[in-house]
Motif scaffolding. Structure first.
Motif, short mmCIF file in Angstrom:
data_model
loop_
_atom_site.label_atom_id
_atom_site.label_comp_id
_atom_site.label_asym_id
_atom_site.label_seq_id
_atom_site.Cartn_x
_atom_site.Cartn_y
_atom_site.Cartn_z
N ARG A 51 -3.34 18.48 1.91
CA ARG A 51 -1.89 18.49 2.15
C ARG A 51 -1.14 17.51 1.24
NH1 ARG A 51 -2.01 17.93 8.67
NH2 ARG A 51 -3.81 19.27 8.98
N GLY A 52 -1.80 16.99 0.22
CA GLY A 52 -1.14 16.08 -0.71
C GLY A 52 -1.04 14.64 -0.25
N MET A 53 -1.74 14.30 0.83
CA MET A 53 -1.64 12.93 1.36
C MET A 53 -2.23 11.89 0.41
SD MET A 53 0.00 13.40 4.07
CE MET A 53 0.51 14.93 4.81
N GLY A 54 -3.29 12.25 -0.29
CA GLY A 54 -3.88 11.33 -1.26
C GLY A 54 -2.91 11.03 -2.39
N LYS A 55 -2.19 12.05 -2.83
CA LYS A 55 -1.19 11.86 -3.89
C LYS A 55 -0.09 10.92 -3.40
CE LYS A 55 1.93 14.10 -7.07
NZ LYS A 55 2.65 15.30 -7.44
N TYR A 56 0.33 11.06 -2.15
CA TYR A 56 1.36 10.16 -1.61
C TYR A 56 0.88 8.72 -1.65
CZ TYR A 56 3.72 14.31 0.34
OH TYR A 56 4.35 15.50 0.51
N LEU A 57 -0.39 8.49 -1.34
CA LEU A 57 -0.94 7.14 -1.39
C LEU A 57 -0.93 6.60 -2.81
CD1 LEU A 57 -3.82 7.64 1.15
CD2 LEU A 57 -2.09 5.85 1.32
N VAL A 58 -1.32 7.42 -3.78
CA VAL A 58 -1.32 7.00 -5.18
C VAL A 58 0.11 6.69 -5.63
CG1 VAL A 58 -1.80 7.72 -7.56
CG2 VAL A 58 -3.46 8.21 -5.75
N GLU A 59 1.07 7.53 -5.25
CA GLU A 59 2.47 7.29 -5.61
C GLU A 59 2.98 5.98 -5.01
OE1 GLU A 59 3.96 11.92 -6.12
OE2 GLU A 59 4.21 10.94 -4.18
N GLU A 60 2.59 5.67 -3.79
CA GLU A 60 3.00 4.42 -3.15
C GLU A 60 2.40 3.22 -3.88
OE1 GLU A 60 5.04 2.07 -0.25
OE2 GLU A 60 5.31 4.13 -0.94
N ALA A 61 1.16 3.35 -4.31
CA ALA A 61 0.51 2.27 -5.07
C ALA A 61 1.22 2.05 -6.41
CB ALA A 61 -0.96 2.61 -5.29
#
Length: 96
Positions: A51-61
């Protein structure tokens, strides 16, 4: 969804949570003398995968690194894959 950044010394964990539980987490290490932010590991719990949650974490980092003028080195292969596909990270992406 809510991000929480728990920094301790030269490392930390960014978690992504919904109202009930943790969705995933990203661990990092900071080398301030080198202006480097290393993404060590990205984990999304199985029920939230795809669901793209990993990408959201990378974007937050990346956002956190930019706020501190650090360059991002994605040691984690998933984070490297995500950043390679992003068009707006050339200012912070350390490729080697």
């Amino acid at each position: 969804m809510k991000f929480e950044n728990n920094k301790s010394g030269n490392g930390g964990v960014i978690t992504l949570n919904n109202e009930i539980k943790e969705i995933g987490r990203l661990t990092y290490t900071i080398f301030p003398e080198e202006n480097r932010f290393i993404i060590s590991f990205v984990l999304v719990h199985p029920e939230f995968e795809g669901r793209g949650m990993g990408k959201y974490l990378v974007e937050e980092a990346i956002k956190f690194a930019r706020e501190n003028n650090w360059k991002v080195y994605p040691h984690c292969s998933y984070a490297r894959s995500v950043m390679t596909r992003m068009s707006d990270v050339d200012d912070v992406f350390l490729k080697n």
